[in-house]
Motif scaffolding. Structure first.
Motif, PDB file in Angstrom:
ATOM      1  N   VAL A   1       0.822  -1.145   0.074  1.00  0.00           N
ATOM      2  CA  VAL A   1       0.104   0.063   0.084  1.00  0.00           C
ATOM      3  C   VAL A   1       0.990   1.217   0.025  1.00  0.00           C
ATOM      4  CG1 VAL A   1      -1.616   1.248   1.501  1.00  0.00           C
ATOM      5  CG2 VAL A   1      -1.942  -0.978   0.975  1.00  0.00           C
ATOM      6  N   VAL A   2       2.022   1.377   0.862  1.00  0.00           N
ATOM      7  CA  VAL A   2       2.922   2.459   1.135  1.00  0.00           C
ATOM      8  C   VAL A   2       3.568   2.711  -0.360  1.00  0.00           C
ATOM      9  CG1 VAL A   2       4.783   3.574   2.133  1.00  0.00           C
ATOM     10  CG2 VAL A   2       2.899   2.358   3.265  1.00  0.00           C
ATOM     11  N   LEU A   3       4.163   1.611  -0.841  1.00  0.00           N
ATOM     12  CA  LEU A   3       4.821   1.886  -2.185  1.00  0.00           C
ATOM     13  C   LEU A   3       3.844   2.093  -3.442  1.00  0.00           C
ATOM     14  CD1 LEU A   3       7.130  -1.139  -2.202  1.00  0.00           C
ATOM     15  CD2 LEU A   3       7.716   1.120  -1.633  1.00  0.00           C
ATOM     16  N   ASN A   4       2.827   1.745  -3.379  1.00  0.00           N
ATOM     17  CA  ASN A   4       1.757   2.158  -4.164  1.00  0.00           C
ATOM     18  C   ASN A   4       1.299   3.470  -4.133  1.00  0.00           C
ATOM     19  OD1 ASN A   4      -0.414   1.345  -6.593  1.00  0.00           O
ATOM     20  ND2 ASN A   4      -1.663   2.115  -4.732  1.00  0.00           N
ATOM     21  N   LEU A   5       1.242   4.013  -2.915  1.00  0.00           N
ATOM     22  CA  LEU A   5       1.029   5.236  -2.799  1.00  0.00           C
ATOM     23  C   LEU A   5       2.237   6.147  -3.169  1.00  0.00           C
ATOM     24  CD1 LEU A   5      -0.678   5.418   0.959  1.00  0.00           C
ATOM     25  CD2 LEU A   5      -1.750   6.164  -1.488  1.00  0.00           C
ATOM     26  N   ALA A   6       3.325   5.548  -2.930  1.00  0.00           N
ATOM     27  CA  ALA A   6       4.593   6.666  -3.419  1.00  0.00           C
ATOM     28  C   ALA A   6       4.647   6.641  -4.701  1.00  0.00           C
ATOM     29  CB  ALA A   6       5.879   5.766  -2.665  1.00  0.00           C
ATOM     30  N   PHE A   7       4.523   5.703  -5.563  1.00  0.00           N
ATOM     31  CA  PHE A   7       4.856   5.522  -7.108  1.00  0.00           C
ATOM     32  C   PHE A   7       3.571   6.094  -7.816  1.00  0.00           C
ATOM     33  CE2 PHE A   7       8.008   2.084  -5.676  1.00  0.00           C
ATOM     34  CZ  PHE A   7       9.008   2.959  -5.943  1.00  0.00           C
TER      35      PHE A   7
END
Length: 430
Positions: A408-414
């Motif tokens: 979830v965090v990486l999807n938000l970041a990218f």
């Protein structure tokens, strides 16, 4: 009814494992541990009925089994260690579970909005992790419940025979019989185990015919702040896993698990958890192992799983029938579990196939999230550092939760952060 019994067989071990572990740790007598197991079966049945049948805005009304969350064992043991006498810990644990359940119920409408942060690259990664992290449970059953010991040749033979029987039945049978291949495999595996003396009927011979989980059998709930904080963190973890499970099941039954469905499902989870301590139960969450059974049998009716919930209630009211299922040897369960849990992982891989891993940053998101999620699967002591807070360990020690949050965090970041790299505009005339 047979389909419901398959779900009982698939989830029974998961329901009874937490009370067995906790009861032994607290030093409860065999009679009290048996009572605790019956209470867990009873409350898991109530929670499953809330999830499948539901009322008002409670219940996803999907073929979901809700049972005692094994993730709750670690914080409950920590709560027990904080007491002067471990045998006095249950009222404190029940008070914390009630408070956490109420908090989760109130947060459900807001928590469900996280669904938009679960595109295929996230949901596929989490579904894959669910299957992979459950496989060691199956291996532990093959080892006779002692993961630190090598599996005996007898256990390996029973697991292999059960696995082979299930595969042959799935390949040769048709119609309804093909749908209950797991159940038939468990029965056949148990009969094979009986020929080598691997079936223990002691629990069946000494169990009572009728027994009701009297409310507050272990005392009135006590509300201690530190215990409540610990269980509230656990509740958030369980809600994260349940959200991922609902997305996984939605993809399998071809019914979108939107915000409304997820909110209703989380209300059932948390209400079941809040009511559980009334009958001496614990925190409930969706059982991922039953997702594999739905995927394998293609029986998508929620009423089939509701029958499983009713059976759990009856098992909780009749210890002798609860003990009947316990006759199935663990290695037999392990052989069937390989099929069940492997099917979940394969379903996740199928979702990842649609996530577009061949372009953009999705491959990186899936790779890192899978790596983080596999850490506690590969090494259960990886985070056993006294400098790491216990509340953080609850998240890190759950491969599904850690991998889910990472994705979830990486999807938000990218894909959602304002600072992400944007493509340069094409020159005029190009």
């Amino acid at each position: 009814m047979a389909g419901g019994f398959q779900h009982v067989a698939a989830s029974y071990a998961g329901v009874v494992a937490p009370p067995l572990v906790l009861g032994a740790y607290l030093g409860l007598s065999p009679v009290e541990i048996t009572f605790l197991v019956g209470a867990s079966l009873f409350t898991s049945g109530i929670a499953t009925l809330l999830q499948t049948i539901g009322f008002w805005k409670v219940g996803a009304r999907m073929p979901f089994v809700n049972g005692v969350s094994f993730a709750g064992v670690a914080p409950m043991l920590a709560i027990a260690d904080a007491q002067a006498d471990r045998r006095d810990a249950l009222p404190v644990i029940y008070g914390a579970v009630i408070a956490a359940g109420v908090l989760g119920f109130l947060l459900a409408p807001s928590f469900c909005r996280l669904v938009r942060f679960f595109p295929p690259v996230v949901s596929g990664t989490v579904i894959t992790l669910i299957g992979i992290t459950l496989l060691p449970v199956s291996f532990g059953w093959i080892q006779g419940g002692h993961p630190e010991r090598p599996a005996s040749l007898t256990n390996l033979g029973l697991a292999g025979a059960t696995l082979l029987i299930v595969l042959v039945l799935r390949r040769t049978l048709t119609g309804f019989l093909r749908q209950i291949a797991i159940l038939l495999g468990l029965i056949a595996g148990t009969l094979v185990a009986a020929t080598v003396g691997a079936v223990d009927t002691t629990a069946l011979r000494h169990a009572a015919v009728v027994g009701f989980p009297a409310p507050f059998h272990f005392g009135q709930p006590r509300f201690e702040v530190s215990a409540i904080v610990s269980m509230c963190v656990l509740m958030l973890v369980c809600m994260t896993e349940s959200t991922a499970d609902m997305l996984a099941l939605g993809a399998i039954v071809e019914r979108e698990a939107d915000e409304k469905v997820i909110a209703a499902g989380l209300r059932a989870d948390t209400l079941g958890s809040a009511l559980g301590p009334l009958f001496n139960g614990f925190t409930n969450s969706a059982f991922a192992q039953n997702i594999g059974l739905v995927a394998l049998t293609r029986v998508r009716s929620r009423h089939t799983v509701a029958a499983c919930g009713l059976m759990f209630v009856l098992l909780g009211l009749s210890p002798v029938f609860a003990s009947l299922i316990a006759v199935v040897p663990q290695p037999v369960l392990g052989g069937a579990g390989i099929v069940l849990f492997g099917t979940v992982a394969a379903s996740g891989i199928d979702v990842l196939r649609t996530a577009g891993l061949d372009h953009g940053d999705n491959l990186l998101i899936a790779a890192v999230s899978l790596g983080v999620g596999l850490v506690p699967v590969v090494s259960r002591t990886f985070y056993d550092n006294p400098a790491i807070p216990e509340t953080l360990k609850i998240i890190l020690d759950s491969g599904v939760s850690a991998g889910c949050l990472t994705a979830v965090v990486l999807n938000l970041a990218f894909h959602h952060a304002r600072w992400r790299r944007r493509p340069r505009p094409s020159p005029p005339g190009s």
